[in-house]
Write a protein that holds these residues in place. Structure first.
Motif, PDB file in Angstrom:
ATOM      1  N   ARG A  24      48.046  26.930  54.604  1.00 22.59           N
ATOM      2  CA  ARG A  24      49.241  27.857  54.494  1.00 22.59           C
ATOM      3  C   ARG A  24      48.689  29.154  53.949  1.00 22.59           C
ATOM      4  NH1 ARG A  24      54.281  25.871  54.236  1.00 22.59           N
ATOM      5  NH2 ARG A  24      54.433  23.701  54.605  1.00 22.59           N
ATOM      6  N   ILE A  25      47.570  29.647  54.452  1.00 28.63           N
ATOM      7  CA  ILE A  25      46.917  30.857  53.853  1.00 28.63           C
ATOM      8  C   ILE A  25      47.165  31.993  55.003  1.00 28.63           C
ATOM      9  CG2 ILE A  25      44.691  31.985  53.366  1.00 28.63           C
ATOM     10  CD1 ILE A  25      43.534  29.279  52.642  1.00 28.63           C
ATOM     11  N   PRO A  26      48.067  32.756  54.839  1.00 27.23           N
ATOM     12  CA  PRO A  26      48.434  33.677  55.695  1.00 27.23           C
ATOM     13  C   PRO A  26      47.360  34.781  56.067  1.00 27.23           C
ATOM     14  CG  PRO A  26      50.069  33.854  54.015  1.00 27.23           C
ATOM     15  CD  PRO A  26      48.978  32.930  53.655  1.00 27.23           C
ATOM     16  N   VAL A  27      47.190  35.040  57.193  1.00 30.45           N
ATOM     17  CA  VAL A  27      46.072  35.869  57.835  1.00 30.45           C
ATOM     18  C   VAL A  27      46.154  37.341  57.024  1.00 30.45           C
ATOM     19  CG1 VAL A  27      45.475  37.559  59.810  1.00 30.45           C
ATOM     20  CG2 VAL A  27      46.005  35.144  60.334  1.00 30.45           C
ATOM     21  N   SER A  28      47.280  37.733  56.482  1.00 30.44           N
ATOM     22  CA  SER A  28      47.695  39.056  55.810  1.00 30.44           C
ATOM     23  C   SER A  28      46.817  38.749  54.524  1.00 30.44           C
ATOM     24  CB  SER A  28      48.950  39.469  55.645  1.00 30.44           C
ATOM     25  OG  SER A  28      49.619  38.236  54.965  1.00 30.44           O
ATOM     26  N   VAL A  29      46.688  37.800  53.970  1.00 32.30           N
ATOM     27  CA  VAL A  29      46.172  37.499  52.492  1.00 32.30           C
ATOM     28  C   VAL A  29      44.794  37.648  52.708  1.00 32.30           C
ATOM     29  CG1 VAL A  29      45.397  35.778  50.891  1.00 32.30           C
ATOM     30  CG2 VAL A  29      47.933  35.883  51.537  1.00 32.30           C
ATOM     31  N   ILE A  30      44.152  37.190  53.776  1.00 30.20           N
ATOM     32  CA  ILE A  30      42.472  37.288  54.002  1.00 30.20           C
ATOM     33  C   ILE A  30      42.268  38.930  54.465  1.00 30.20           C
ATOM     34  CG2 ILE A  30      40.724  36.763  55.552  1.00 30.20           C
ATOM     35  CD1 ILE A  30      42.207  34.081  56.190  1.00 30.20           C
ATOM     36  N   LEU A  31      43.065  39.536  55.018  1.00 35.96           N
ATOM     37  CA  LEU A  31      42.887  40.782  55.311  1.00 35.96           C
ATOM     38  C   LEU A  31      43.078  41.963  54.073  1.00 35.96           C
ATOM     39  CD1 LEU A  31      44.823  41.182  58.911  1.00 35.96           C
ATOM     40  CD2 LEU A  31      42.373  41.341  58.339  1.00 35.96           C
ATOM     41  N   ASP A  32      44.097  41.583  53.291  1.00 38.64           N
ATOM     42  CA  ASP A  32      44.302  42.043  51.951  1.00 38.64           C
ATOM     43  C   ASP A  32      43.002  41.823  51.169  1.00 38.64           C
ATOM     44  OD1 ASP A  32      46.979  43.032  52.581  1.00 38.64           O
ATOM     45  OD2 ASP A  32      47.911  41.337  51.483  1.00 38.64           O
ATOM     46  N   ASN A  33      42.421  40.985  50.894  1.00 37.43           N
ATOM     47  CA  ASN A  33      41.309  40.595  50.316  1.00 37.43           C
ATOM     48  C   ASN A  33      40.157  41.372  50.809  1.00 37.43           C
ATOM     49  OD1 ASN A  33      41.157  38.341  47.985  1.00 37.43           O
ATOM     50  ND2 ASN A  33      42.768  38.014  49.627  1.00 37.43           N
ATOM     51  N   LEU A  34      40.044  41.558  52.211  1.00 36.24           N
ATOM     52  CA  LEU A  34      38.685  42.091  52.765  1.00 36.24           C
ATOM     53  C   LEU A  34      39.225  43.710  52.425  1.00 36.24           C
ATOM     54  CD1 LEU A  34      38.453  40.156  56.106  1.00 36.24           C
ATOM     55  CD2 LEU A  34      36.933  40.266  54.207  1.00 36.24           C
ATOM     56  N   ALA A  35      40.397  44.140  52.525  1.00 30.96           N
ATOM     57  CA  ALA A  35      40.572  45.768  52.280  1.00 30.96           C
ATOM     58  C   ALA A  35      40.558  46.058  50.876  1.00 30.96           C
ATOM     59  CB  ALA A  35      42.187  45.938  52.730  1.00 30.96           C
ATOM     60  N   ALA A  36      40.510  44.971  50.070  1.00 32.30           N
ATOM     61  CA  ALA A  36      40.244  45.318  48.786  1.00 32.30           C
ATOM     62  C   ALA A  36      38.879  45.367  48.250  1.00 32.30           C
ATOM     63  CB  ALA A  36      41.103  44.564  47.732  1.00 32.30           C
ATOM     64  N   GLY A  37      38.047  44.965  49.401  1.00 33.89           N
ATOM     65  CA  GLY A  37      36.605  45.006  48.956  1.00 33.89           C
ATOM     66  C   GLY A  37      35.854  43.692  48.679  1.00 33.89           C
ATOM     67  N   SER A  38      36.808  42.706  48.723  1.00 36.84           N
ATOM     68  CA  SER A  38      36.272  41.081  48.488  1.00 36.84           C
ATOM     69  C   SER A  38      35.256  40.956  49.456  1.00 36.84           C
ATOM     70  CB  SER A  38      37.186  40.346  48.528  1.00 36.84           C
ATOM     71  OG  SER A  38      38.185  40.392  47.309  1.00 36.84           O
ATOM     72  N   SER A  39      34.022  40.223  49.175  1.00 37.97           N
ATOM     73  CA  SER A  39      32.983  39.740  50.163  1.00 37.97           C
ATOM     74  C   SER A  39      33.610  38.490  50.750  1.00 37.97           C
ATOM     75  CB  SER A  39      31.868  39.560  49.431  1.00 37.97           C
ATOM     76  OG  SER A  39      31.740  38.347  48.423  1.00 37.97           O
ATOM     77  N   ARG A  40      32.942  38.152  51.816  1.00 36.51           N
ATOM     78  CA  ARG A  40      33.360  36.798  52.673  1.00 36.51           C
ATOM     79  C   ARG A  40      33.007  35.874  51.722  1.00 36.51           C
ATOM     80  NH1 ARG A  40      32.737  36.196  58.140  1.00 36.51           N
ATOM     81  NH2 ARG A  40      33.171  38.188  59.380  1.00 36.51           N
ATOM     82  N   GLU A  41      31.990  35.843  50.872  1.00 34.47           N
ATOM     83  CA  GLU A  41      31.501  35.024  50.079  1.00 34.47           C
ATOM     84  C   GLU A  41      32.904  34.592  48.760  1.00 34.47           C
ATOM     85  OE1 GLU A  41      29.668  37.232  50.898  1.00 34.47           O
ATOM     86  OE2 GLU A  41      28.429  36.204  52.407  1.00 34.47           O
ATOM     87  N   GLU A  42      33.505  35.622  48.270  1.00 31.22           N
ATOM     88  CA  GLU A  42      34.303  35.705  47.384  1.00 31.22           C
ATOM     89  C   GLU A  42      35.405  35.007  47.743  1.00 31.22           C
ATOM     90  OE1 GLU A  42      33.946  39.580  44.371  1.00 31.22           O
ATOM     91  OE2 GLU A  42      34.286  39.882  46.579  1.00 31.22           O
ATOM     92  N   ILE A  43      35.992  35.500  49.024  1.00 29.59           N
ATOM     93  CA  ILE A  43      37.125  34.726  49.678  1.00 29.59           C
ATOM     94  C   ILE A  43      36.901  33.363  49.967  1.00 29.59           C
ATOM     95  CG2 ILE A  43      38.643  34.885  51.957  1.00 29.59           C
ATOM     96  CD1 ILE A  43      37.720  38.027  51.881  1.00 29.59           C
TER      97      ILE A  43
END
Length: 73
Positions: A24-43
């Motif tokens: 139930r993880i929206p694509v937008s949540v992942i994109l928001d995290n990437l846009a905010a500077g989160s690394s792949r590892e953090e996500i």
């Protein structure tokens, strides 16, 4: 593109928003995290049900959406 098989939409899940298949993880949540500077590892740490391929699929999906519509910024 086989990566896009990892993205699903279902009106019964997250109000039909594009999500990672089986979650139930929206694509937008992942994109928001990437846009905010989160690394792949953090996500991946924050969302243990995700795989690196899910992040790749999210970016592929976003790239397709960007090709479909032009937004005046």
């Amino acid at each position: 593109m086989s990566l896009l098989k990892r993205i699903t939409t279902d009106p019964e899940v997250c109000h039909g928003a594009a999500c990672i298949a089986g979650t139930r993880i929206p694509v937008s949540v992942i994109l928001d995290n990437l846009a905010a500077g989160s690394s792949r590892e953090e996500i991946l740490k924050n969302y243990p049900s995700l795989s690196p391929a899910d992040i790749d699929a999210t970016l592929a999906y976003a790239a397709l959406l960007a090709k479909e519509e032009h937004l005046a910024l």
